[in-house]
Design a protein around this motif. Structure first.
Motif, PDB file in Angstrom:
ATOM      1  N   SER A 269       3.703  37.864 -38.900  1.00 26.80           N
ATOM      2  CA  SER A 269       2.545  37.264 -37.898  1.00 26.80           C
ATOM      3  C   SER A 269       2.732  35.762 -37.882  1.00 26.80           C
ATOM      4  N   THR A 270       2.618  35.200 -36.853  1.00 25.57           N
ATOM      5  CA  THR A 270       2.743  33.964 -36.745  1.00 25.57           C
ATOM      6  C   THR A 270       1.258  33.290 -36.409  1.00 25.57           C
ATOM      7  N   GLY A 271       0.936  32.013 -37.040  1.00 32.24           N
ATOM      8  CA  GLY A 271      -0.403  31.374 -36.907  1.00 32.24           C
ATOM      9  C   GLY A 271      -0.341  30.507 -38.243  1.00 32.24           C
ATOM     10  N   PRO A 272      -1.683  30.000 -38.556  1.00 34.05           N
ATOM     11  CA  PRO A 272      -1.988  29.212 -39.628  1.00 34.05           C
ATOM     12  C   PRO A 272      -1.650  29.741 -40.989  1.00 34.05           C
ATOM     13  N   GLN A 273      -1.757  29.242 -42.003  1.00 36.87           N
ATOM     14  CA  GLN A 273      -1.956  29.883 -43.214  1.00 36.87           C
ATOM     15  C   GLN A 273      -3.179  30.621 -43.393  1.00 36.87           C
ATOM     16  N   GLY A 274      -3.091  31.876 -43.727  1.00 40.28           N
ATOM     17  CA  GLY A 274      -4.124  32.679 -43.629  1.00 40.28           C
ATOM     18  C   GLY A 274      -4.835  32.771 -45.141  1.00 40.28           C
ATOM     19  N   TRP A 275      -5.166  31.654 -45.680  1.00 42.41           N
ATOM     20  CA  TRP A 275      -5.941  31.604 -46.944  1.00 42.41           C
ATOM     21  C   TRP A 275      -6.712  29.975 -47.101  1.00 42.41           C
ATOM     22  N   TYR A 276      -7.652  30.074 -47.707  1.00 40.88           N
ATOM     23  CA  TYR A 276      -8.583  28.784 -47.696  1.00 40.88           C
ATOM     24  C   TYR A 276      -9.265  28.794 -49.232  1.00 40.88           C
ATOM     25  N   ASN A 277      -9.164  27.588 -49.743  1.00 37.21           N
ATOM     26  CA  ASN A 277     -10.147  27.409 -51.030  1.00 37.21           C
ATOM     27  C   ASN A 277     -10.872  26.129 -50.521  1.00 37.21           C
ATOM     28  N   GLY A 278     -12.335  26.082 -50.975  1.00 34.25           N
ATOM     29  CA  GLY A 278     -13.054  24.892 -50.720  1.00 34.25           C
ATOM     30  C   GLY A 278     -14.482  25.277 -51.214  1.00 34.25           C
ATOM     31  N   GLY A 279     -15.312  24.849 -50.739  1.00 34.86           N
ATOM     32  CA  GLY A 279     -16.927  24.880 -51.201  1.00 34.86           C
ATOM     33  C   GLY A 279     -17.126  23.435 -52.056  1.00 34.86           C
ATOM     34  N   ASP A 280     -18.467  23.202 -52.063  1.00 35.56           N
ATOM     35  CA  ASP A 280     -18.968  21.852 -52.448  1.00 35.56           C
ATOM     36  C   ASP A 280     -19.855  21.913 -53.657  1.00 35.56           C
TER      37      ASP A 280
END
Length: 499
Positions: A269-280
């Motif tokens: 599947s082409t597209g952005p990286q399918g993962w995220y880390n964050g929160g404040d």
């Protein structure tokens, strides 16, 4: 004897005539042998059927005579029909003078060579000839039918991903659906995380969103809730059975199952990286409540039981004069065992990660239900005695006694009493002040017995008699027996009582 020499002229003449006759014969025969057909071919691939389509061209060598194709033999042996009218075979067709006809033959897509043999008759002069032509198909790629669907194991996709919003889309590339009943699942999942970078342990938050692509469904939208704290969001290849919960140190990982990865299957599947880390902020709910105690201490209750509480919280409780205590509270739990000593309870703070939490500051306040000190008096014609008693379980109390121009100050410990005695004078009252409690009281000097016309050092007067005198005497005896006990009922309020 004379012999006559034979002449060579006649044999030469005969030989020459024979040569000329041969030449003439060849010249006559040559036109007859020139009758022929020229057969050429081109080929295309029919993407729908996977067949090769050969177009044969048969040319007539004769400009003044038409040729009839009496016999047509094809190898492979599939029908050869006229291009102009596919319902009619090439066999039997007439090739016009100096012209050509075209015919079409379909052969399997993996055919390496094809050959067409034609027997033609020129009826005008009765000449006939068999010719053939061939085409080499081996140098071309095999002709295969255009697919009507895409195999699920080879399908390609494209996706979008917004980790902070918890949304994603996945779309099947191309115009063809997945073959048969095939389905490909994709899942979006969010986690509680201990930090805004990848760290463990992590716990699934809410309900993951999972959907499939297959049949006429070629695009899906996915959405999950995001915790109001540190989080990780993953878009993965597969259904809910692929979800890892919890993510722990040394445990399983999604790896290349995340869409947008470098390896399979995520790289399909082409597209952005399918993962995220964050929160404040931390996925904890640190809270504190305070309770003042009568002895001056403060009890601090610590809790970590909110909706997003998934990790232990290390609290630090600080008091005055450098007093401090650290307490760890597990998720969903509370701790009520922290008591700040009275000498440190003037200001109390609760901190997490070095910062004072919301509503995390407090100062000791005297509870309204604490037992208050009592004052008792005793008086005679010579002395006026006052005693302050402080109940157990409270704080030391400062008491200021003033009678006339004399003042005495005492600090009364919990569970103890302090007594002061003044020389009886003409003043009728003594003032008792508890400054820590903002209370004042007046104690009336009422000596026991007859001091000769009244206390306070005045000249003796007439004795009080009659019913009124009896009542006063009875009242004095009762006060003396029980003590004049005053419970302090209000702040900054002067209470007058009689000894």
């Amino acid at each position: 004897m004379i012999r006559t020499r034979a002449s060579l002229r006649r044999p030469l003449a005969v030989l020459g005539a024979a040569f000329l006759g041969l030449t003439a014969a060849v010249a006559v025969a040559a036109p007859a042998s020139a009758h022929h057909t020229t057969i050429t071919a081109t080929a295309d691939c029919d993407g729908l059927t996977g067949e090769r389509v050969i177009t044969w061209t048969v040319e007539n060598s004769e400009r003044d005579k038409a040729a009839t194709l009496k016999t047509v033999t094809a190898d492979p042996a599939t029908p050869v029909n006229l291009a102009a009218d596919a319902s009619k075979p090439l066999e039997g067709a007439v090739v016009p003078k100096g012209g050509s006809v075209q015919a079409v033959q379909r052969v399997p897509g993996d055919t390496a060579t094809a050959k067409l043999t034609v027997y033609a008759l020129w009826k005008k002069n009765g000449q006939d000839r068999t010719n053939d032509g061939s085409i080499n198909l081996g140098g071309d790629k095999p002709c295969t039918p255009a697919p009507k669907c895409v195999d699920a194991s080879k399908a390609k996709y494209s996706h979008t991903f917004d980790g902070p919003k918890g949304t994603a889309t996945v779309k099947l590339d191309g115009d063809l659906p997945l073959c048969g009943e095939s389905k490909q699942w994709f899942t979006l999942v969010s986690y509680f995380a201990p930090r805004p970078q990848f760290a463990t342990p992590q716990y699934v938050y809410g309900t993951p969103d999972s959907d499939w692509i297959g049949g006429t469904q070629t695009e899906i939208d996915l959405k999950v809730d995001i915790p109001d704290c540190h989080t990780q969001v993953d878009l993965i290849w597969g259904g809910t059975d692929e979800i890892i919960d919890p993510l722990v140190e040394g445990g399983k990982r999604y790896g290349d199952k995340k869409l947008g990865s470098k390896g399979a299957p995520g790289n399909r599947s082409t597209g952005p990286q399918g993962w995220y880390n964050g929160g404040d902020k931390s996925c904890t709910t640190p809270a504190a409540t305070f309770a003042s105690n009568c002895d001056g201490t403060v009890t601090v209750s610590l809790s970590n039981d909110g909706k997003i509480s998934k990790y232990p919280v290390e609290f630090e409780v600080r008091g005055e004069n450098g007093w401090s205590k650290k307490v760890t509270v597990e998720p969903g739990k509370a701790d009520n065992g922290t008591v700040v000593p009275a000498e440190n309870a003037g200001k109390v703070e609760v901190l997490v990660d070095g910062k004072v939490i919301e509503d995390g500051s407090y100062s000791w306040q005297r509870p309204e239900d604490c037992p208050v000190p009592t004052i008792t008096t005793k008086a005679d014609c010579e002395n006026f005695t006052l005693t302050a008693t402080n109940p157990e379980g409270g704080l030391p109390v400062k008491v200021v006694f003033t009678y006339g121009k004399e003042t005495e100050t005492r600090t009364v410990q919990p569970g103890a009493s302090e007594t002061v005695t003044f020389k009886a004078g003409k003043e009728e009252t003594a003032l008792v002040v508890l400054p820590d409690l903002e209370l004042e009281m007046e104690a009336v000097y009422a000596p026991e017995g007859d001091c000769g016309g009244g206390g306070g050092g005045e000249e003796p007067g007439l004795p009080v008699t009659g019913a009124a005198a009896g009542g006063i005497a009875a009242g004095a005896v009762a006060l003396l027996a029980l003590g004049a006990v005053l419970f302090l009922m209000a702040r900054r309020r002067r209470v007058r009582f009689t000894a």
